[in-house]
Design a protein around this motif. Structure first.
Motif, PDB file in Angstrom:
ATOM      1  N   ASP A  33       0.812  -1.230   0.000  1.00  0.00           N
ATOM      2  CA  ASP A  33       0.000   0.000   0.000  1.00  0.00           C
ATOM      3  C   ASP A  33       0.839   1.271   0.000  1.00  0.00           C
ATOM      4  O   ASP A  33       0.445   2.269  -0.598  1.00  0.00           O
ATOM      5  N   LYS A  34       1.972   1.262   0.702  1.00  0.00           N
ATOM      6  CA  LYS A  34       2.714   2.502   0.968  1.00  0.00           C
ATOM      7  C   LYS A  34       3.957   2.705   0.106  1.00  0.00           C
ATOM      8  O   LYS A  34       4.442   3.821  -0.008  1.00  0.00           O
ATOM      9  N   ALA A  35       4.497   1.629  -0.457  1.00  0.00           N
ATOM     10  CA  ALA A  35       5.760   1.741  -1.191  1.00  0.00           C
ATOM     11  C   ALA A  35       5.577   2.442  -2.520  1.00  0.00           C
ATOM     12  O   ALA A  35       4.534   2.342  -3.167  1.00  0.00           O
ATOM     13  N   GLU A  36       6.631   3.135  -2.921  1.00  0.00           N
ATOM     14  CA  GLU A  36       6.671   3.790  -4.226  1.00  0.00           C
ATOM     15  C   GLU A  36       7.290   2.850  -5.259  1.00  0.00           C
ATOM     16  O   GLU A  36       6.815   2.720  -6.370  1.00  0.00           O
ATOM     17  N   SER A  37       8.347   2.148  -4.839  1.00  0.00           N
ATOM     18  CA  SER A  37       9.101   1.270  -5.722  1.00  0.00           C
ATOM     19  C   SER A  37       8.395  -0.074  -5.904  1.00  0.00           C
ATOM     20  O   SER A  37       7.969  -0.697  -4.928  1.00  0.00           O
ATOM     21  N   GLN A  38       8.329  -0.518  -7.153  1.00  0.00           N
ATOM     22  CA  GLN A  38       7.749  -1.835  -7.425  1.00  0.00           C
ATOM     23  C   GLN A  38       8.586  -2.943  -6.794  1.00  0.00           C
ATOM     24  O   GLN A  38       8.051  -3.941  -6.327  1.00  0.00           O
ATOM     25  N   ALA A  39       9.903  -2.744  -6.732  1.00  0.00           N
ATOM     26  CA  ALA A  39      10.780  -3.747  -6.114  1.00  0.00           C
ATOM     27  C   ALA A  39      10.456  -3.893  -4.624  1.00  0.00           C
ATOM     28  O   ALA A  39      10.468  -5.003  -4.088  1.00  0.00           O
ATOM     29  N   VAL A  40      10.131  -2.798  -3.958  1.00  0.00           N
ATOM     30  CA  VAL A  40       9.765  -2.845  -2.540  1.00  0.00           C
ATOM     31  C   VAL A  40       8.413  -3.529  -2.378  1.00  0.00           C
ATOM     32  O   VAL A  40       8.220  -4.354  -1.485  1.00  0.00           O
ATOM     33  N   LYS A  41       7.478  -3.218  -3.267  1.00  0.00           N
ATOM     34  CA  LYS A  41       6.160  -3.878  -3.226  1.00  0.00           C
ATOM     35  C   LYS A  41       6.317  -5.383  -3.436  1.00  0.00           C
ATOM     36  O   LYS A  41       5.691  -6.183  -2.729  1.00  0.00           O
ATOM     37  N   ASP A  42       7.152  -5.770  -4.384  1.00  0.00           N
ATOM     38  CA  ASP A  42       7.389  -7.192  -4.662  1.00  0.00           C
ATOM     39  C   ASP A  42       8.062  -7.882  -3.467  1.00  0.00           C
ATOM     40  O   ASP A  42       7.714  -9.014  -3.117  1.00  0.00           O
ATOM     41  N   PHE A  43       9.006  -7.188  -2.852  1.00  0.00           N
ATOM     42  CA  PHE A  43       9.669  -7.732  -1.675  1.00  0.00           C
ATOM     43  C   PHE A  43       8.636  -7.951  -0.568  1.00  0.00           C
ATOM     44  O   PHE A  43       8.604  -9.003   0.068  1.00  0.00           O
ATOM     45  N   GLY A  44       7.796  -6.971  -0.346  1.00  0.00           N
ATOM     46  CA  GLY A  44       6.748  -7.087   0.670  1.00  0.00           C
ATOM     47  C   GLY A  44       5.826  -8.263   0.400  1.00  0.00           C
ATOM     48  O   GLY A  44       5.465  -9.014   1.316  1.00  0.00           O
ATOM     49  N   ALA A  45       5.441  -8.456  -0.867  1.00  0.00           N
ATOM     50  CA  ALA A  45       4.563  -9.570  -1.227  1.00  0.00           C
ATOM     51  C   ALA A  45       5.244 -10.912  -0.955  1.00  0.00           C
ATOM     52  O   ALA A  45       4.600 -11.863  -0.477  1.00  0.00           O
ATOM     53  N   MET A  46       6.542 -10.986  -1.230  1.00  0.00           N
ATOM     54  CA  MET A  46       7.298 -12.213  -0.946  1.00  0.00           C
ATOM     55  C   MET A  46       7.277 -12.507   0.557  1.00  0.00           C
ATOM     56  O   MET A  46       7.073 -13.650   0.970  1.00  0.00           O
ATOM     57  N   LEU A  47       7.450 -11.456   1.370  1.00  0.00           N
ATOM     58  CA  LEU A  47       7.444 -11.662   2.821  1.00  0.00           C
ATOM     59  C   LEU A  47       6.072 -12.080   3.325  1.00  0.00           C
ATOM     60  O   LEU A  47       5.978 -12.910   4.228  1.00  0.00           O
ATOM     61  N   VAL A  48       5.013 -11.514   2.760  1.00  0.00           N
ATOM     62  CA  VAL A  48       3.663 -11.905   3.180  1.00  0.00           C
ATOM     63  C   VAL A  48       3.481 -13.403   2.957  1.00  0.00           C
ATOM     64  O   VAL A  48       3.015 -14.127   3.847  1.00  0.00           O
ATOM     65  N   LYS A  49       3.889 -13.881   1.793  1.00  0.00           N
ATOM     66  CA  LYS A  49       3.732 -15.307   1.489  1.00  0.00           C
ATOM     67  C   LYS A  49       4.637 -16.174   2.369  1.00  0.00           C
ATOM     68  O   LYS A  49       4.172 -17.086   3.047  1.00  0.00           O
ATOM     69  N   ASP A  50       5.933 -15.866   2.354  1.00  0.00           N
ATOM     70  CA  ASP A  50       6.900 -16.727   3.057  1.00  0.00           C
ATOM     71  C   ASP A  50       6.707 -16.707   4.570  1.00  0.00           C
ATOM     72  O   ASP A  50       6.754 -17.756   5.214  1.00  0.00           O
ATOM     73  N   HIS A  51       6.492 -15.534   5.144  1.00  0.00           N
ATOM     74  CA  HIS A  51       6.315 -15.472   6.598  1.00  0.00           C
ATOM     75  C   HIS A  51       4.924 -15.948   7.006  1.00  0.00           C
ATOM     76  O   HIS A  51       4.740 -16.435   8.120  1.00  0.00           O
ATOM     77  N   GLY A  52       3.961 -15.833   6.110  1.00  0.00           N
ATOM     78  CA  GLY A  52       2.651 -16.434   6.379  1.00  0.00           C
ATOM     79  C   GLY A  52       2.762 -17.949   6.445  1.00  0.00           C
ATOM     80  O   GLY A  52       2.211 -18.585   7.353  1.00  0.00           O
ATOM     81  N   ASP A  53       3.501 -18.523   5.497  1.00  0.00           N
ATOM     82  CA  ASP A  53       3.754 -19.969   5.518  1.00  0.00           C
ATOM     83  C   ASP A  53       4.520 -20.363   6.782  1.00  0.00           C
ATOM     84  O   ASP A  53       4.224 -21.387   7.409  1.00  0.00           O
ATOM     85  N   ALA A  54       5.507 -19.550   7.153  1.00  0.00           N
ATOM     86  CA  ALA A  54       6.305 -19.832   8.350  1.00  0.00           C
ATOM     87  C   ALA A  54       5.441 -19.783   9.607  1.00  0.00           C
ATOM     88  O   ALA A  54       5.619 -20.594  10.518  1.00  0.00           O
ATOM     89  N   GLU A  55       4.496 -18.837   9.647  1.00  0.00           N
ATOM     90  CA  GLU A  55       3.570 -18.756  10.788  1.00  0.00           C
ATOM     91  C   GLU A  55       2.809 -20.063  10.959  1.00  0.00           C
ATOM     92  O   GLU A  55       2.677 -20.577  12.072  1.00  0.00           O
ATOM     93  N   THR A  56       2.314 -20.596   9.857  1.00  0.00           N
ATOM     94  CA  THR A  56       1.547 -21.839   9.892  1.00  0.00           C
ATOM     95  C   THR A  56       2.410 -23.005  10.367  1.00  0.00           C
ATOM     96  O   THR A  56       1.992 -23.795  11.222  1.00  0.00           O
ATOM     97  N   LYS A  57       3.623 -23.119   9.824  1.00  0.00           N
ATOM     98  CA  LYS A  57       4.533 -24.195  10.222  1.00  0.00           C
ATOM     99  C   LYS A  57       4.917 -24.086  11.693  1.00  0.00           C
ATOM    100  O   LYS A  57       4.970 -25.088  12.401  1.00  0.00           O
ATOM    101  N   LEU A  58       5.170 -22.869  12.145  1.00  0.00           N
ATOM    102  CA  LEU A  58       5.537 -22.664  13.544  1.00  0.00           C
ATOM    103  C   LEU A  58       4.382 -23.034  14.464  1.00  0.00           C
ATOM    104  O   LEU A  58       4.578 -23.697  15.481  1.00  0.00           O
ATOM    105  N   ALA A  59       3.180 -22.621  14.100  1.00  0.00           N
ATOM    106  CA  ALA A  59       2.007 -22.934  14.930  1.00  0.00           C
ATOM    107  C   ALA A  59       1.822 -24.442  15.058  1.00  0.00           C
ATOM    108  O   ALA A  59       1.535 -24.943  16.151  1.00  0.00           O
ATOM    109  N   THR A  60       2.010 -25.165  13.974  1.00  0.00           N
ATOM    110  CA  THR A  60       1.875 -26.620  13.998  1.00  0.00           C
ATOM    111  C   THR A  60       2.952 -27.256  14.878  1.00  0.00           C
ATOM    112  O   THR A  60       2.655 -28.091  15.733  1.00  0.00           O
TER     113      THR A  60
END
Length: 187
Positions: free
Chosen positions: A61-88
């Motif tokens: 929502d806040k980034a100007e750079s597409q590279a920053v937006k893409d990085f953020g999207a990668m973290l949402v996916k990867d850390h979301g997956d990590a959250e699930t694995k950690l909870a299990t």
């Protein structure tokens, strides 16, 4: 002279007894329960994962750079997956996973929420470099020292992903002009 030697010998003997007592007192102290270190790591890892997901969403929502937006999207996916694995893994070991960000991590989210554009890009990416360097150290320590196998395996599995994130964060930080000394704290 014999009196002096005897006095010195007696002092050395007493020092040895005192030292021996100190050693045995230390040896008799129980080691912390193996779950203490694992629980601390689980709590810290969960806080980190939740914050990374929130900040990654914020980057979209806040980034100007597409590279920053893409990085953020990668973290949402990867850390979301990590959250699930950690909870299990934590649930299988009867360890508690926090459900919400603590005040320290929420403060970081709030601070970055107040920014946008190039200012956000620089602050976010500088923080991501610092944060992932710290996380790698914590996960390496956990992989080496935690005695609960499921949590140890979680840390080991996450390390290559964290290294990938750090590499990408460093490249993206350079691209948006976020220097090493940018004054934004991670955790």
């Amino acid at each position: 002279m014999i009196g002096k030697i005897s006095a010195v010998a007696m002092m050395l003997m007493l020092a040895g007894v005192a030292f021996g007592a100190d050693k045995s007192e230390l040896a008799d102290k129980p080691k912390p329960d193996k779950t203490v270190m694992a629980q601390k790591f689980v709590s810290e890892a969960a806080q980190g994962n939740m914050m990374e997901v929130k900040l990654g969403t914020l980057a979209g929502d806040k980034a100007e750079s597409q590279a920053v937006k893409d990085f953020g999207a990668m973290l949402v996916k990867d850390h979301g997956d990590a959250e699930t694995k950690l909870a299990t893994a934590a649930a299988n070991e009867n360890l508690t996973v926090p459900a919400e960000l603590d005040a320290k991590h929420q403060m970081v989210v709030d601070k970055l929420s107040a920014m946008s554009g190039a200012e956000f890009d620089k602050a976010y990416m500088a923080m991501m470099v610092k944060d992932h360097r710290e996380d790698i150290k914590k996960y390496e320590k956990a992989a080496q020292h935690i005695e609960i196998e499921a949590i140890k395996m979680y840390a080991e599995e996450c390390l290559p992903i964290l290294h990938k994130h750090l590499s990408q964060a460093e490249q993206t930080a350079t691209a948006v002009g976020a220097g090493e000394n940018h004054d934004h704290q991670a955790k």
